[in-house]
Scaffold this motif. Sequence first.
Motif, PDB file in Angstrom:
ATOM      1  N   SER A 167      73.500  51.668  55.296  1.00 16.17           N
ATOM      2  CA  SER A 167      71.903  52.187  55.479  1.00 16.17           C
ATOM      3  C   SER A 167      72.770  53.407  56.456  1.00 16.17           C
ATOM      4  O   SER A 167      73.303  54.385  55.866  1.00 16.17           O
ATOM      5  N   ASP A 168      72.494  53.295  58.177  1.00 13.03           N
ATOM      6  CA  ASP A 168      72.341  54.681  59.164  1.00 13.03           C
ATOM      7  C   ASP A 168      73.619  54.333  59.273  1.00 13.03           C
ATOM      8  O   ASP A 168      74.568  54.050  60.086  1.00 13.03           O
ATOM      9  N   ARG A 169      74.246  52.797  58.763  1.00 19.51           N
ATOM     10  CA  ARG A 169      75.866  51.541  58.627  1.00 19.51           C
ATOM     11  C   ARG A 169      76.517  51.898  57.959  1.00 19.51           C
ATOM     12  O   ARG A 169      75.353  51.020  56.535  1.00 19.51           O
ATOM     13  N   VAL A 170      77.278  51.131  57.959  1.00 16.97           N
ATOM     14  CA  VAL A 170      78.072  50.849  57.249  1.00 16.97           C
ATOM     15  C   VAL A 170      77.882  49.177  57.169  1.00 16.97           C
ATOM     16  O   VAL A 170      77.662  48.937  58.196  1.00 16.97           O
ATOM     17  N   GLU A 171      76.980  48.610  56.179  1.00 20.38           N
ATOM     18  CA  GLU A 171      76.417  46.786  55.985  1.00 20.38           C
ATOM     19  C   GLU A 171      77.397  46.322  55.491  1.00 20.38           C
ATOM     20  O   GLU A 171      77.463  45.150  55.880  1.00 20.38           O
ATOM     21  N   CYS A 172      77.917  46.333  54.420  1.00 15.91           N
ATOM     22  CA  CYS A 172      79.425  45.797  53.737  1.00 15.91           C
ATOM     23  C   CYS A 172      79.883  46.599  52.761  1.00 15.91           C
ATOM     24  O   CYS A 172      79.843  47.666  52.429  1.00 15.91           O
ATOM     25  N   TYR A 173      81.307  45.761  53.425  1.00 19.57           N
ATOM     26  CA  TYR A 173      82.831  46.451  52.406  1.00 19.57           C
ATOM     27  C   TYR A 173      83.309  44.976  51.699  1.00 19.57           C
ATOM     28  O   TYR A 173      83.521  44.508  51.785  1.00 19.57           O
ATOM     29  N   GLU A 192      69.626  42.999  50.852  1.00 20.76           N
ATOM     30  CA  GLU A 192      68.491  43.240  51.230  1.00 20.76           C
ATOM     31  C   GLU A 192      68.511  43.321  53.306  1.00 20.76           C
ATOM     32  O   GLU A 192      69.357  42.251  53.638  1.00 20.76           O
ATOM     33  N   SER A 193      69.068  44.767  52.689  1.00 19.43           N
ATOM     34  CA  SER A 193      69.450  45.394  53.473  1.00 19.43           C
ATOM     35  C   SER A 193      68.914  44.794  55.464  1.00 19.43           C
ATOM     36  O   SER A 193      67.092  45.099  55.088  1.00 19.43           O
ATOM     37  N   PRO A 194      69.391  44.524  56.875  1.00 21.72           N
ATOM     38  CA  PRO A 194      68.250  44.852  57.239  1.00 21.72           C
ATOM     39  C   PRO A 194      67.777  46.120  58.025  1.00 21.72           C
ATOM     40  O   PRO A 194      66.983  46.139  58.780  1.00 21.72           O
ATOM     41  N   GLU A 195      67.985  47.290  57.707  1.00 21.66           N
ATOM     42  CA  GLU A 195      67.976  48.405  58.363  1.00 21.66           C
ATOM     43  C   GLU A 195      67.160  49.205  57.235  1.00 21.66           C
ATOM     44  O   GLU A 195      67.085  48.906  55.763  1.00 21.66           O
ATOM     45  N   LYS A 196      66.013  49.797  57.421  1.00 16.21           N
ATOM     46  CA  LYS A 196      65.260  51.169  56.601  1.00 16.21           C
ATOM     47  C   LYS A 196      65.981  52.463  56.406  1.00 16.21           C
ATOM     48  O   LYS A 196      65.636  52.766  55.151  1.00 16.21           O
ATOM     49  N   SER A 197      65.919  52.987  57.489  1.00 15.96           N
ATOM     50  CA  SER A 197      67.136  53.825  57.481  1.00 15.96           C
ATOM     51  C   SER A 197      68.095  53.987  57.035  1.00 15.96           C
ATOM     52  O   SER A 197      68.573  53.343  56.734  1.00 15.96           O
ATOM     53  N   SER A 198      68.877  54.864  56.451  1.00 12.94           N
ATOM     54  CA  SER A 198      69.591  55.765  55.225  1.00 12.94           C
ATOM     55  C   SER A 198      70.719  57.218  55.602  1.00 12.94           C
ATOM     56  O   SER A 198      69.637  58.025  55.792  1.00 12.94           O
ATOM     57  N   ASN A 199      71.743  57.274  56.398  1.00 14.47           N
ATOM     58  CA  ASN A 199      72.128  58.128  56.510  1.00 14.47           C
ATOM     59  C   ASN A 199      73.939  58.005  55.685  1.00 14.47           C
ATOM     60  O   ASN A 199      75.075  57.378  56.057  1.00 14.47           O
ATOM     61  N   LEU A 200      74.505  58.947  55.234  1.00 11.11           N
ATOM     62  CA  LEU A 200      75.797  58.858  54.421  1.00 11.11           C
ATOM     63  C   LEU A 200      77.223  58.983  55.783  1.00 11.11           C
ATOM     64  O   LEU A 200      77.680  58.940  55.425  1.00 11.11           O
ATOM     65  N   LEU A 201      76.468  59.744  57.015  1.00 12.41           N
ATOM     66  CA  LEU A 201      77.916  60.193  57.886  1.00 12.41           C
ATOM     67  C   LEU A 201      78.684  58.749  58.314  1.00 12.41           C
ATOM     68  O   LEU A 201      80.242  59.247  58.435  1.00 12.41           O
ATOM     69  N   ASN A 202      78.295  57.993  58.833  1.00 14.99           N
ATOM     70  CA  ASN A 202      79.158  57.056  59.291  1.00 14.99           C
ATOM     71  C   ASN A 202      79.656  55.810  57.647  1.00 14.99           C
ATOM     72  O   ASN A 202      80.811  56.005  57.699  1.00 14.99           O
ATOM     73  N   ALA A 203      79.398  56.380  57.040  1.00 10.93           N
ATOM     74  CA  ALA A 203      79.929  55.388  55.151  1.00 10.93           C
ATOM     75  C   ALA A 203      81.174  56.636  54.783  1.00 10.93           C
ATOM     76  O   ALA A 203      82.018  55.812  54.713  1.00 10.93           O
ATOM     77  N   LEU A 204      80.622  57.525  55.803  1.00 13.66           N
ATOM     78  CA  LEU A 204      81.471  58.919  54.612  1.00 13.66           C
ATOM     79  C   LEU A 204      83.231  59.073  55.894  1.00 13.66           C
ATOM     80  O   LEU A 204      83.956  58.141  55.384  1.00 13.66           O
ATOM     81  N   SER A 205      82.743  58.006  57.434  1.00 12.84           N
ATOM     82  CA  SER A 205      83.436  58.095  58.033  1.00 12.84           C
ATOM     83  C   SER A 205      84.499  56.800  57.578  1.00 12.84           C
ATOM     84  O   SER A 205      85.628  56.959  58.215  1.00 12.84           O
ATOM     85  N   PHE A 206      83.787  56.132  57.785  1.00 12.51           N
ATOM     86  CA  PHE A 206      84.277  55.028  57.630  1.00 12.51           C
ATOM     87  C   PHE A 206      85.544  54.740  55.423  1.00 12.51           C
ATOM     88  O   PHE A 206      86.860  54.196  55.731  1.00 12.51           O
TER      89      PHE A 206
END
Length: 199
Positions: free
Chosen positions: A37-43, A64-78
Amino acid sequence: DYGSKLKTKKDIVTELLATIGFSCALNKDRVGAIFFSDRVECYFEPQVGLKNIWAIATKLMHWESPEKSSNLLNALSFLRSARLKKFRLFILSDFHFEQPEVQREALIKTKKNNRVYIINIGDEAEILMPRFGFYKLVNNETGLVTWHNGFSKRKLDLHEKHFEANKLFWKNECRKSRMHYLEVSNNEDVFKKLNGMIR
């Protein structure tokens, strides 16, 4: 999970995941996934075999994500922190991100010498708004409420241009950065759209 047709965007993501995953499995490639989402939820750590792909697909179908917003930055950093030597990256999203220029820079930083496939998932009802009426619109990510005037041709045109401009931005940036780009809507055959894209 929006959809004006028989399939939702989540259904399309699931079909894409299964098609891409099984194609990679035939090549004995390792397959992993990041739900974000705006963070990594599952890997899911990259692994060889159909069992891992089934696990990812099953998780996605019931996700079902607990968060509604989405952002690539944290996922790509991970992903960068995982220090994978060589990979093909498929990003399945509707790409309705805030600050798309920042997201693009993070993608370029992550890409390096790897192949990146941007698959932009849409629904024509998001662009072609209803005419002749007033409609309450709620942004699922931000919660922002706006009213749509279906009697105003200017408003209809502005809304359509906004969505088209976002798609054009990603299409052009992918071309300049040598990333593969594909648009898929929920009234299209996923297999036919992917045919020839993955080599």
